[in-house]
Design a protein around this motif. Structure first.
Motif, PDB file in Angstrom:
ATOM      1  N   LEU A  65      40.585  40.490  43.308  1.00 35.09           N
ATOM      2  CA  LEU A  65      40.601  41.932  43.535  1.00 35.09           C
ATOM      3  C   LEU A  65      39.296  42.570  43.085  1.00 35.09           C
ATOM      4  O   LEU A  65      38.825  43.534  43.693  1.00 35.09           O
ATOM      5  CB  LEU A  65      41.793  42.563  42.811  1.00 35.09           C
ATOM      6  CG  LEU A  65      42.044  44.036  43.115  1.00 35.09           C
ATOM      7  CD1 LEU A  65      42.272  44.270  44.599  1.00 35.09           C
ATOM      8  CD2 LEU A  65      43.227  44.567  42.323  1.00 35.09           C
ATOM      9  N   ALA A  66      38.698  42.036  42.028  1.00 34.14           N
ATOM     10  CA  ALA A  66      37.440  42.595  41.525  1.00 34.14           C
ATOM     11  C   ALA A  66      36.356  42.609  42.600  1.00 34.14           C
ATOM     12  O   ALA A  66      35.487  43.485  42.598  1.00 34.14           O
ATOM     13  CB  ALA A  66      36.974  41.799  40.308  1.00 34.14           C
ATOM     14  N   ALA A  67      36.416  41.663  43.532  1.00 34.65           N
ATOM     15  CA  ALA A  67      35.405  41.593  44.594  1.00 34.65           C
ATOM     16  C   ALA A  67      35.494  42.770  45.557  1.00 34.65           C
ATOM     17  O   ALA A  67      34.537  43.043  46.294  1.00 34.65           O
ATOM     18  CB  ALA A  67      35.553  40.280  45.357  1.00 34.65           C
ATOM     19  N   LEU A  68      36.628  43.457  45.567  1.00 37.17           N
ATOM     20  CA  LEU A  68      36.835  44.573  46.491  1.00 37.17           C
ATOM     21  C   LEU A  68      36.668  45.931  45.822  1.00 37.17           C
ATOM     22  O   LEU A  68      36.606  46.953  46.514  1.00 37.17           O
ATOM     23  CB  LEU A  68      38.232  44.486  47.109  1.00 37.17           C
ATOM     24  CG  LEU A  68      38.603  43.168  47.797  1.00 37.17           C
ATOM     25  CD1 LEU A  68      40.040  43.235  48.294  1.00 37.17           C
ATOM     26  CD2 LEU A  68      37.648  42.856  48.937  1.00 37.17           C
ATOM     27  N   LEU A  69      36.616  45.945  44.496  1.00 38.16           N
ATOM     28  CA  LEU A  69      36.614  47.213  43.765  1.00 38.16           C
ATOM     29  C   LEU A  69      35.183  47.663  43.480  1.00 38.16           C
ATOM     30  O   LEU A  69      34.763  47.804  42.318  1.00 38.16           O
ATOM     31  CB  LEU A  69      37.422  47.064  42.468  1.00 38.16           C
ATOM     32  CG  LEU A  69      38.900  46.703  42.660  1.00 38.16           C
ATOM     33  CD1 LEU A  69      39.603  46.586  41.327  1.00 38.16           C
ATOM     34  CD2 LEU A  69      39.606  47.737  43.551  1.00 38.16           C
ATOM     35  N   PRO A  94      41.987  45.268  33.364  1.00 35.28           N
ATOM     36  CA  PRO A  94      42.558  43.949  33.674  1.00 35.28           C
ATOM     37  C   PRO A  94      42.304  43.505  35.110  1.00 35.28           C
ATOM     38  O   PRO A  94      42.206  42.303  35.381  1.00 35.28           O
ATOM     39  CB  PRO A  94      44.063  44.152  33.428  1.00 35.28           C
ATOM     40  CG  PRO A  94      44.174  45.366  32.597  1.00 35.28           C
ATOM     41  CD  PRO A  94      43.018  46.226  32.979  1.00 35.28           C
ATOM     42  N   LEU A  95      42.161  44.451  36.022  1.00 35.78           N
ATOM     43  CA  LEU A  95      41.951  44.113  37.425  1.00 35.78           C
ATOM     44  C   LEU A  95      40.551  43.567  37.684  1.00 35.78           C
ATOM     45  O   LEU A  95      40.319  42.857  38.663  1.00 35.78           O
ATOM     46  CB  LEU A  95      42.185  45.339  38.302  1.00 35.78           C
ATOM     47  CG  LEU A  95      43.563  46.001  38.183  1.00 35.78           C
ATOM     48  CD1 LEU A  95      43.602  47.277  39.000  1.00 35.78           C
ATOM     49  CD2 LEU A  95      44.668  45.053  38.628  1.00 35.78           C
ATOM     50  N   LEU A  96      39.617  43.898  36.800  1.00 40.56           N
ATOM     51  CA  LEU A  96      38.237  43.456  36.949  1.00 40.56           C
ATOM     52  C   LEU A  96      37.963  42.161  36.199  1.00 40.56           C
ATOM     53  O   LEU A  96      36.892  41.564  36.345  1.00 40.56           O
ATOM     54  CB  LEU A  96      37.280  44.545  36.443  1.00 40.56           C
ATOM     55  CG  LEU A  96      37.340  45.896  37.171  1.00 40.56           C
ATOM     56  CD1 LEU A  96      36.476  46.921  36.451  1.00 40.56           C
ATOM     57  CD2 LEU A  96      36.905  45.747  38.625  1.00 40.56           C
ATOM     58  N   GLN A  97      38.921  41.718  35.392  1.00 36.59           N
ATOM     59  CA  GLN A  97      38.738  40.564  34.517  1.00 36.59           C
ATOM     60  C   GLN A  97      38.718  39.256  35.311  1.00 36.59           C
ATOM     61  O   GLN A  97      39.638  38.965  36.057  1.00 36.59           O
ATOM     62  CB  GLN A  97      39.873  40.523  33.489  1.00 36.59           C
ATOM     63  CG  GLN A  97      39.830  39.357  32.533  1.00 36.59           C
ATOM     64  CD  GLN A  97      38.588  39.332  31.679  1.00 36.59           C
ATOM     65  OE1 GLN A  97      37.692  38.520  31.901  1.00 36.59           O
ATOM     66  NE2 GLN A  97      38.531  40.228  30.724  1.00 36.59           N
ATOM     67  N   THR A 101      40.324  32.463  30.856  1.00 39.85           N
ATOM     68  CA  THR A 101      41.264  32.433  29.730  1.00 39.85           C
ATOM     69  C   THR A 101      42.145  33.675  29.702  1.00 39.85           C
ATOM     70  O   THR A 101      43.067  33.760  28.887  1.00 39.85           O
ATOM     71  CB  THR A 101      40.521  32.312  28.391  1.00 39.85           C
ATOM     72  OG1 THR A 101      39.752  33.511  28.155  1.00 39.85           O
ATOM     73  CG2 THR A 101      39.603  31.107  28.391  1.00 39.85           C
ATOM     74  N   GLN A 102      41.867  34.643  30.560  1.00 33.22           N
ATOM     75  CA  GLN A 102      42.633  35.881  30.634  1.00 33.22           C
ATOM     76  C   GLN A 102      43.339  35.970  31.992  1.00 33.22           C
ATOM     77  O   GLN A 102      43.099  35.169  32.890  1.00 33.22           O
ATOM     78  CB  GLN A 102      41.702  37.095  30.440  1.00 33.22           C
ATOM     79  CG  GLN A 102      40.939  37.108  29.134  1.00 33.22           C
ATOM     80  CD  GLN A 102      41.852  37.183  27.931  1.00 33.22           C
ATOM     81  OE1 GLN A 102      42.820  37.943  27.916  1.00 33.22           O
ATOM     82  NE2 GLN A 102      41.565  36.382  26.907  1.00 33.22           N
ATOM     83  N   ALA A 103      44.216  36.964  32.122  1.00 30.00           N
ATOM     84  CA  ALA A 103      44.879  37.186  33.410  1.00 30.00           C
ATOM     85  C   ALA A 103      43.844  37.588  34.462  1.00 30.00           C
ATOM     86  O   ALA A 103      42.912  38.342  34.168  1.00 30.00           O
ATOM     87  CB  ALA A 103      45.936  38.273  33.262  1.00 30.00           C
ATOM     88  N   GLN A 104      44.011  37.083  35.665  1.00 25.06           N
ATOM     89  CA  GLN A 104      43.100  37.390  36.760  1.00 25.06           C
ATOM     90  C   GLN A 104      43.899  37.949  37.931  1.00 25.06           C
ATOM     91  O   GLN A 104      44.885  37.349  38.370  1.00 25.06           O
ATOM     92  CB  GLN A 104      42.350  36.137  37.215  1.00 25.06           C
ATOM     93  CG  GLN A 104      41.510  35.485  36.133  1.00 25.06           C
ATOM     94  CD  GLN A 104      40.938  34.156  36.579  1.00 25.06           C
ATOM     95  OE1 GLN A 104      41.200  33.688  37.693  1.00 25.06           O
ATOM     96  NE2 GLN A 104      40.154  33.536  35.724  1.00 25.06           N
ATOM     97  N   ALA A 105      43.453  39.099  38.455  1.00 21.07           N
ATOM     98  CA  ALA A 105      44.139  39.764  39.568  1.00 21.07           C
ATOM     99  C   ALA A 105      43.571  39.298  40.898  1.00 21.07           C
ATOM    100  O   ALA A 105      42.351  39.269  41.093  1.00 21.07           O
ATOM    101  CB  ALA A 105      43.986  41.285  39.441  1.00 21.07           C
TER     102      ALA A 105
END
Length: 270
Positions: A65-69, A94-97, A101-105
């Protein structure tokens, strides 16, 4: 007659029409067609072991999702709006992470030629676009942060700024359970419900007008209803999910109920 049958066969053979995702961000409005996203340079096949919507392992074609934001900053606030009026409020961080090791959207994209299965008998699937997570437990991602049937993602001011009618009494202590309950209400309830006429959701009823559920439910039954709505009153068209202890523990449920009771004394006309 033969010509009509031929035309009918051709129509049935055509793939389902592609869907469109609208992004309303600080850089402007952009529309993505599903076929564009399916062939995006960062698209990949993704396996989700514990899919929230389907309650089983699922496999998707998805884009980070980070690729679209474009232009979105960690301190921004986003809202994902579904076709049915569900409106998930989400902090952008969190959406950009993308730290593994963390949650990825990831934004899962339904291929019109290979539609996803229905969520349940007589219900549609999770498409055309579905926000799924890898490693969600690492960042405490809640089920309401898995919106499906997404039509629009937009950057907005925070909930507190947009909807002051939701705010508890400002005189409350910073560590008041009511304040914690307000944060939990935003995460778990505001996607479907309004309160005091405030909110963007078009899915469930207002939780303060004309009456707050703490006013008409006995406390034990209200807790049971939140945990498992179908155990208290069952009907086939019910859409409210239950909030198990793994999603909302007892202390958090206490805080959420404290917020609702508090707001019963702060009714405001929309």
């Amino acid at each position: 007659m033969r010509l009509c049958l031929t035309l009918l066969c051709l129509l049935l053979a055509l793939p389902s029409s592609a869907a469109q995702l609208t992004l309303e961000l600080s850089t402007g409005t952009r529309h993505w067609q599903s076929e564009q996203l399916l062939t995006h340079p960062q698209a990949r096949d993704l396996s989700v072991e514990q899919d929230v919507a389907y309650k089983r392992a699922m496999h998707y074609r998805a884009v980070p999702l980070a690729a679209l934001l474009e232009g979105v900053q960690p301190g921004d606030h986003l809202q994902a709006v579904a076709l049915d009026g569900f409106a998930a409020e989400m902090p952008a961080s969190p959406l950009l992470q993308m730290d593994p090791t963390q949650a990825q959207a990831w934004l899962a994209i339904e291929d019109p030629k290979q539609p996803w299965p229905p969520l349940a008998k007589g219900k549609p699937g999770a498409g055309p676009f579905y926000l799924v997570w890898r490693n969600p437990q690492a960042s405490g991602i809640r089920p309401e942060q898995w919106p499906f049937q997404i039509a629009t993602i937009r950057r907005l001011p925070p909930v507190e700024t947009r909807f002051p009618a939701l705010l508890p009494d400002p005189a409350l202590a910073a560590d008041s359970p009511v304040r914690q309950g307000f944060a939990l209400f935003q995460q778990n309830c505001l996607a479907c419900h309004r309160l005091n006429g405030a909110g963007d959701a078009q899915f469930g009823p207002d939780l303060n007008l004309p009456h707050n559920p703490t006013e008409y439910f006995q406390p034990a039954f209200l807790r049971q209803y939140i945990r498992d709505p179908q155990s208290l009153r069952h009907w086939p068209q019910a859409r409210m999910p239950g909030f198990a202890a793994q999603v909302l523990n007892e202390q958090e449920l206490d805080a959420l109920l404290a917020y609702l009771r508090h707001m019963a004394g702060r009714k405001a006309q929309p």
